[in-house]
Design an enzyme around this catalytic site. Structure first.
Site, PDB file in Angstrom:
ATOM      1  N   HIS A 127     -11.134 -14.003   4.270  1.00  0.00           N
ATOM      2  CA  HIS A 127     -12.340 -13.266   3.903  1.00  0.00           C
ATOM      3  C   HIS A 127     -13.436 -14.244   3.484  1.00  0.00           C
ATOM      4  O   HIS A 127     -14.610 -14.038   3.795  1.00  0.00           O
ATOM      5  CB  HIS A 127     -12.059 -12.293   2.766  1.00  0.00           C
ATOM      6  CG  HIS A 127     -11.055 -11.244   3.112  1.00  0.00           C
ATOM      7  ND1 HIS A 127     -10.686 -10.242   2.246  1.00  0.00           N
ATOM      8  CD2 HIS A 127     -10.316 -11.034   4.240  1.00  0.00           C
ATOM      9  CE1 HIS A 127      -9.785  -9.462   2.816  1.00  0.00           C
ATOM     10  NE2 HIS A 127      -9.539  -9.931   4.033  1.00  0.00           N
ATOM     11  N   HIS A 157       0.886  -1.175   0.000  1.00  0.00           N
ATOM     12  CA  HIS A 157       0.000   0.000   0.000  1.00  0.00           C
ATOM     13  C   HIS A 157       0.920   1.220   0.000  1.00  0.00           C
ATOM     14  O   HIS A 157       2.031   1.158   0.557  1.00  0.00           O
ATOM     15  CB  HIS A 157      -0.827   0.124   1.264  1.00  0.00           C
ATOM     16  CG  HIS A 157      -1.740  -1.007   1.586  1.00  0.00           C
ATOM     17  ND1 HIS A 157      -1.325  -2.149   2.201  1.00  0.00           N
ATOM     18  CD2 HIS A 157      -3.083  -1.145   1.426  1.00  0.00           C
ATOM     19  CE1 HIS A 157      -2.369  -2.954   2.398  1.00  0.00           C
ATOM     20  NE2 HIS A 157      -3.442  -2.376   1.933  1.00  0.00           N
ATOM     21  N   ASP A 161       2.382   1.983   3.325  1.00  0.00           N
ATOM     22  CA  ASP A 161       3.349   1.011   3.862  1.00  0.00           C
ATOM     23  C   ASP A 161       4.785   1.449   3.611  1.00  0.00           C
ATOM     24  O   ASP A 161       5.681   1.119   4.380  1.00  0.00           O
ATOM     25  CB  ASP A 161       3.203  -0.360   3.184  1.00  0.00           C
ATOM     26  CG  ASP A 161       1.839  -0.971   3.362  1.00  0.00           C
ATOM     27  OD1 ASP A 161       1.121  -0.561   4.283  1.00  0.00           O
ATOM     28  OD2 ASP A 161       1.489  -1.861   2.553  1.00  0.00           O
ATOM     29  N   GLU A 187      -9.173 -13.783  -0.829  1.00  0.00           N
ATOM     30  CA  GLU A 187      -8.415 -14.049   0.396  1.00  0.00           C
ATOM     31  C   GLU A 187      -9.112 -15.123   1.229  1.00  0.00           C
ATOM     32  O   GLU A 187     -10.323 -15.072   1.441  1.00  0.00           O
ATOM     33  CB  GLU A 187      -8.274 -12.757   1.199  1.00  0.00           C
ATOM     34  CG  GLU A 187      -7.553 -12.979   2.520  1.00  0.00           C
ATOM     35  CD  GLU A 187      -7.135 -11.678   3.176  1.00  0.00           C
ATOM     36  OE1 GLU A 187      -6.733 -10.741   2.474  1.00  0.00           O
ATOM     37  OE2 GLU A 187      -7.207 -11.601   4.418  1.00  0.00           O
TER      38      GLU A 187
HETATM   39  C1  XLS Z   1      -7.699  -6.617   4.703  1.00  0.00           C
HETATM   40  C2  XLS Z   1      -7.202  -6.883   3.367  1.00  0.00           C
HETATM   41  C3  XLS Z   1      -6.021  -6.039   2.945  1.00  0.00           C
HETATM   42  C4  XLS Z   1      -5.892  -6.084   1.447  1.00  0.00           C
HETATM   43  C5  XLS Z   1      -5.110  -4.968   0.878  1.00  0.00           C
HETATM   44  O1  XLS Z   1      -8.412  -7.397   5.303  1.00  0.00           O
HETATM   45  O2  XLS Z   1      -6.904  -8.240   3.256  1.00  0.00           O
HETATM   46  O3  XLS Z   1      -4.865  -6.493   3.572  1.00  0.00           O
HETATM   47  O4  XLS Z   1      -5.337  -7.287   1.018  1.00  0.00           O
HETATM   48  O5  XLS Z   1      -5.620  -3.740   1.208  1.00  0.00           O
HETATM   49 NI    NI Z   2      -5.926  -9.168   1.615  1.00  0.00          NI
HETATM   50 NI    NI Z   3      -7.735  -9.513   4.961  1.00  0.00          NI
END
Ligand code: XLS
Ligand code: NI
Ligand code: NI
Length: 435
Positions: free
Chosen positions: A270, A100, A103, A267
């Site tokens: 998620h 990011h 970062d 992810e």
């Molecule tokens: C947060 C997200 C974040 C994204 C990038 O839960 O996983 O890390 O991958 O902004």
């Molecule tokens: Ni992520």
């Molecule tokens: Ni995440």
């Protein structure tokens, strides 16, 4: 070069019998699997934010890691962090990284200050990339940490916040392009709501659609050929996020006509927060032509939040790898470790233990999934289960050559359908022979 990892040798493949905890036992980058080197199956990436930035804090206490470059958020420390980052990528043997804007450099007080800080850091990064051969899997703008984004970025009730977010994304997209990034990621951050009492969902979805269209237009304008990816997540930090899961994002993309322009970065944690398995999200995305890239991690079965742990279940990863192989791989995407070591894992070596174990797990799961496909029993079972659709009434229905009334008449004249076992336990046992 930094001396942060002093005493830790570069990680090498040492074979399955090795007892060295900091060696690969399965991940052998050049080994061919299904005609493709392992390294290309994965395109492993290190996530800058978890590995270099996160200080080991939680909601009950501050950071535990005490990394020297985390003492203050200054440009000098950001440069120190960059040295450590590239040392880590090369020591680990990760071919890619992701970041990011916040970062890698302090963004300062104004948009213009952030732009110039990031521009300068990008030049430095380009030098490191050229010297090490490490590449950028994706860049992204942090549109969720600063208090200005507390009510969202693109979906904020205040258009000035939308505009500020546009300013950040434009810059990071251009920097990603300049650095030869393979993708650009948009994670919904705070694009959602905490209470419906103050929220107009339709208005916010229209704003989000406009934002996505603007990003795609700009991508084409600057000639960026990487893929724009959306990363679904159902909740956290907001109660409900508009990019809830693959199905919700697919609907959103169709709503704004962007289903051929944007793909998904999926992810694991998620998916599980949304009440799905990861393999469900992979298979669903692949079925929509939307599979772009993955963020590798896992949740904790007893915790309802995004714990971002390194994955460690061979069975789970084998099921995921099966879906990825069936989809033909992740193309220009990659396997980004959106994972962090635990708060008590305070040593430099812990960062390597986390990544090495996860890379090895992915490699072992790839081999297991390959063996399952080569064995063929599973696919034959599934092909047989759907064989009725290859000819006869099944093929006619799918060719749209029958009306509802004609189908009904055929059913009335045919012998009643006979139930057949789905053989779930047999298939689970079959997978367990390999993983
Ligand atoms: C947060 C997200 C974040 C994204 C990038 O839960 O996983 O890390 O991958 O902004
Ligand atoms: Ni992520
Ligand atoms: Ni995440």
């Amino acid at each position: 070069m930094s001396d942060f990892f002093a005493g830790i040798e570069p990680i090498r493949y040492a074979g399955p019998d090795s007892r060295n905890p900091l060696a690969f036992r399965w991940y052998d980058p050049a080994r061919l699997v299904r005609g493709k080197p392992m390294a290309e199956h994965f395109r492993f990436a290190v996530a800058y934010w978890h590995t270099l930035c996160w200080p080991g804090s939680d909601m009950f206490g501050p950071g535990t890691f005490g990394r020297p470059w985390q003492a203050a958020d200054t440009v000098a420390n950001a440069e120190r962090k960059l040295d450590v980052a590239f040392d880590f990528f090369t020591r680990l043997g990760a071919p890619f990284f992701c970041f990011h804007d916040v970062d890698v450099v302090p963004l300062g007080e104004t948009l213009r200050e952030g732009w110039s800080n990031l521009d300068r850091m990008a030049d430095r990064m380009a030098g490191k990339m050229a010297a090490t051969g490490v590449k950028l899997l994706w860049g992204t703008a942090n549109l969720f940490s600063h208090p200005r984004y507390m009510a969202g970025a693109a979906t904020n009730p205040d258009p000035a916040v939308f505009a500020y977010a546009a300013g950040q994304v434009k810059q990071v997209l251009e920097v990603t392009h300049r650095l030869g990034g393979a993708n650009y990621v948009l994670w919904g951050g705070r694009e959602g709501y905490d209470t419906l009492l103050n929220t107009r969902i339709g208005q916010e979805l229209d704003q989000l659609g406009r934002f996505l269209s603007l990003v795609v237009e700009h991508k084409h304008k600057i000639g960026f050929t990487g893929t724009i990816l959306i990363e679904p997540k159902p909740c956290e930090p907001t109660k409900h996020q508009y990019d809830f899961d693959v199905a919700a994002v697919a609907a959103l993309l169709r709503r704004c006509g962007l289903e051929r322009e944007i793909k998904l970065n999926l992810e694991v944690n998620h998916a599980t927060l949304a009440g799905h398995t990861f393999e469900h999200e992979l298979a669903y995305a692949a079925s929509q032509g939307l599979l772009g890239s993955i963020d590798v991690n896992r949740g904790d079965p007893q915790n309802g939040w995004d714990t971002d742990q390194f994955p460690n279940s061979l069975n789970d990863w084998t099921l995921a790898m099966l879906e990825i192989l069936r989809a033909g791989g992740i193309g220009a995407g990659g396997f980004n470790f959106d994972a962090k070591v635990r708060r008590q894992s305070i040593d430099a070596a812990d960062l390597l233990h986390g990544h090495v174990g996860a890379m090895d797990l992915c490699a072992r799961a790839l081999l297991a999934a390959d063996a399952i496909l080569t064995d063929g029993t599973l696919d034959r079972f599934v092909a047989d289960r759907y064989a009725g659709w290859q000819g006869g009434i099944g093929a006619e229905i799918m060719a749209s050559s029958l009306t509802l009334a004609e189908i009904a008449a055929r059913a009335a004249d045919a012998p009643p359908p006979q139930p057949r076992s789905g053989r779930q336990e047999m298939l689970e046992n079959l997978v367990n022979r390999f993983a």
